[in-house]
Enzyme design. Sequence first.
Site, PDB file in Angstrom:
ATOM      1  N   ASN A  40      -1.202  -3.973   7.354  1.00  0.00           N
ATOM      2  CA  ASN A  40      -1.960  -4.899   6.525  1.00  0.00           C
ATOM      3  C   ASN A  40      -1.156  -6.197   6.397  1.00  0.00           C
ATOM      4  O   ASN A  40      -0.036  -6.190   5.882  1.00  0.00           O
ATOM      5  CB  ASN A  40      -2.212  -4.271   5.149  1.00  0.00           C
ATOM      6  CG  ASN A  40      -3.092  -5.126   4.266  1.00  0.00           C
ATOM      7  OD1 ASN A  40      -2.971  -6.351   4.234  1.00  0.00           O
ATOM      8  ND2 ASN A  40      -3.985  -4.491   3.528  1.00  0.00           N
ATOM      9  N   ARG A  57       2.572 -22.522   0.443  1.00  0.00           N
ATOM     10  CA  ARG A  57       3.016 -23.872   0.790  1.00  0.00           C
ATOM     11  C   ARG A  57       1.970 -24.673   1.547  1.00  0.00           C
ATOM     12  O   ARG A  57       2.190 -25.848   1.860  1.00  0.00           O
ATOM     13  CB  ARG A  57       4.292 -23.785   1.652  1.00  0.00           C
ATOM     14  CG  ARG A  57       5.529 -23.375   0.899  1.00  0.00           C
ATOM     15  CD  ARG A  57       6.032 -24.447  -0.022  1.00  0.00           C
ATOM     16  NE  ARG A  57       6.445 -25.645   0.702  1.00  0.00           N
ATOM     17  CZ  ARG A  57       7.693 -25.856   1.135  1.00  0.00           C
ATOM     18  NH1 ARG A  57       8.639 -24.952   0.923  1.00  0.00           N
ATOM     19  NH2 ARG A  57       7.998 -26.972   1.759  1.00  0.00           N
ATOM     20  N   HIS A  86      -7.660  -7.695   4.115  1.00  0.00           N
ATOM     21  CA  HIS A  86      -8.481  -7.450   2.918  1.00  0.00           C
ATOM     22  C   HIS A  86      -8.847  -8.810   2.317  1.00  0.00           C
ATOM     23  O   HIS A  86      -8.192  -9.289   1.392  1.00  0.00           O
ATOM     24  CB  HIS A  86      -7.702  -6.598   1.916  1.00  0.00           C
ATOM     25  CG  HIS A  86      -8.507  -6.134   0.749  1.00  0.00           C
ATOM     26  ND1 HIS A  86      -8.377  -4.874   0.208  1.00  0.00           N
ATOM     27  CD2 HIS A  86      -9.444  -6.752   0.000  1.00  0.00           C
ATOM     28  CE1 HIS A  86      -9.201  -4.740  -0.820  1.00  0.00           C
ATOM     29  NE2 HIS A  86      -9.859  -5.884  -0.969  1.00  0.00           N
ATOM     30  N   HIS A 129      -5.270 -14.801  -0.391  1.00  0.00           N
ATOM     31  CA  HIS A 129      -4.366 -14.498   0.721  1.00  0.00           C
ATOM     32  C   HIS A 129      -5.144 -14.616   2.033  1.00  0.00           C
ATOM     33  O   HIS A 129      -5.167 -15.693   2.622  1.00  0.00           O
ATOM     34  CB  HIS A 129      -3.662 -13.145   0.557  1.00  0.00           C
ATOM     35  CG  HIS A 129      -4.465 -12.077  -0.106  1.00  0.00           C
ATOM     36  ND1 HIS A 129      -5.633 -11.579   0.424  1.00  0.00           N
ATOM     37  CD2 HIS A 129      -4.254 -11.398  -1.262  1.00  0.00           C
ATOM     38  CE1 HIS A 129      -6.107 -10.636  -0.371  1.00  0.00           C
ATOM     39  NE2 HIS A 129      -5.302 -10.506  -1.410  1.00  0.00           N
ATOM     40  N   GLU A 159     -11.089  -4.459   5.218  1.00  0.00           N
ATOM     41  CA  GLU A 159     -11.360  -3.720   3.993  1.00  0.00           C
ATOM     42  C   GLU A 159     -11.691  -4.681   2.870  1.00  0.00           C
ATOM     43  O   GLU A 159     -11.264  -5.842   2.880  1.00  0.00           O
ATOM     44  CB  GLU A 159     -10.173  -2.827   3.621  1.00  0.00           C
ATOM     45  CG  GLU A 159      -8.895  -3.584   3.305  1.00  0.00           C
ATOM     46  CD  GLU A 159      -7.747  -2.665   2.918  1.00  0.00           C
ATOM     47  OE1 GLU A 159      -7.710  -1.515   3.390  1.00  0.00           O
ATOM     48  OE2 GLU A 159      -6.880  -3.106   2.137  1.00  0.00           O
ATOM     49  N   THR A 161      -4.661  -5.892  -7.017  1.00  0.00           N
ATOM     50  CA  THR A 161      -4.649  -5.005  -5.863  1.00  0.00           C
ATOM     51  C   THR A 161      -5.605  -3.864  -6.153  1.00  0.00           C
ATOM     52  O   THR A 161      -6.067  -3.692  -7.283  1.00  0.00           O
ATOM     53  CB  THR A 161      -3.230  -4.483  -5.580  1.00  0.00           C
ATOM     54  OG1 THR A 161      -3.223  -3.736  -4.361  1.00  0.00           O
ATOM     55  CG2 THR A 161      -2.722  -3.612  -6.721  1.00  0.00           C
ATOM     56  N   HIS A 179      -2.022   2.778   0.301  1.00  0.00           N
ATOM     57  CA  HIS A 179      -1.664   2.149  -0.966  1.00  0.00           C
ATOM     58  C   HIS A 179      -0.324   2.701  -1.462  1.00  0.00           C
ATOM     59  O   HIS A 179      -0.206   3.864  -1.821  1.00  0.00           O
ATOM     60  CB  HIS A 179      -2.714   2.331  -2.055  1.00  0.00           C
ATOM     61  CG  HIS A 179      -2.626   1.259  -3.116  1.00  0.00           C
ATOM     62  ND1 HIS A 179      -3.299   0.059  -3.026  1.00  0.00           N
ATOM     63  CD2 HIS A 179      -1.884   1.180  -4.243  1.00  0.00           C
ATOM     64  CE1 HIS A 179      -3.012  -0.691  -4.066  1.00  0.00           C
ATOM     65  NE2 HIS A 179      -2.147  -0.043  -4.814  1.00  0.00           N
ATOM     66  N   ASP A 180       0.670   1.842  -1.460  1.00  0.00           N
ATOM     67  CA  ASP A 180       2.024   2.135  -1.928  1.00  0.00           C
ATOM     68  C   ASP A 180       2.756   3.176  -1.077  1.00  0.00           C
ATOM     69  O   ASP A 180       3.759   3.743  -1.528  1.00  0.00           O
ATOM     70  CB  ASP A 180       2.024   2.562  -3.398  1.00  0.00           C
ATOM     71  CG  ASP A 180       1.792   1.384  -4.342  1.00  0.00           C
ATOM     72  OD1 ASP A 180       1.782   0.233  -3.862  1.00  0.00           O
ATOM     73  OD2 ASP A 180       1.617   1.614  -5.551  1.00  0.00           O
ATOM     74  N   GLY A 201       0.879  -2.349   3.906  1.00  0.00           N
ATOM     75  CA  GLY A 201       1.119  -3.783   3.887  1.00  0.00           C
ATOM     76  C   GLY A 201       2.312  -4.186   3.059  1.00  0.00           C
ATOM     77  O   GLY A 201       3.348  -4.601   3.584  1.00  0.00           O
TER      78      GLY A 201
END
Length: 240
Positions: free
Chosen positions: A7, A18, A43, A50, A70, A100, A190-191, A213
């Site tokens: 991810n 930036r 995502h 992002h 996703e 998240t 996830h995590d 990710g």
Amino acid sequence: MTRLSVNINKIATIRNARGGNNPNLVQIAIDCERFGAQGITVHPRPDERHIRYQDVLDLKEVVTTEFNIEGNPDERFIELVKRVRPEQVTLVPDAPDAITSNAGWDTIRHADHLRYLVDTFKEDGIRVSIFVDANERMVEGAKAVGTDRIELYTEPYATQYPTDQEAAVASFVRAAQKAHELGLELNAGHDLSLENLRFFNERIPYLKEVSIGHALISDALYFGLENTIQMYLRCLVQDS
């Protein structure tokens, strides 16, 4: 071997801080594949904080492994996915202001909506995965709406892992077994991290793919992107 989809949302977060195009998101995706990743996940969220919607279109032109999009399936998301036609779409019940993902679908309560979404994406030949908690009833509900896969939401596992590994993984083992019994393929994410991934992969039967990710990109700051991807891939090899 369980497949690794990287991810790249966090790369976009750094770029957006930036402006401009540094780091180059498209080049990072190409490099991830070159370094061994077997998929790229993005995502896009409505505020594009992002991944931008244009990023998804740009990435479609260069990703040669599996492209997984996703997100929360609002109308704009649906239009984007149908335009891009990735190999996989993962349906996630994010609130627009969510930092998240923090829960899976209630596949019983939202059955009609999910069935419509599954049918909509399958019309274009897109594999559908539904993000669910490690709950056998939610797995059964996912099967009932016609999805191809589920993705187990693994934050509860990651949270409990440092104190009780067996307790942390128990519900995920049951959910995975139920998915297999019902003919559903299985993803997870996830995590997941270098700390907890190998144990999860060893204990979860029939696991097809993990999407990682935040931890992977964070580790790459210390170990370098190529080395980090190889470290994660080694966690996913099953001993014969």
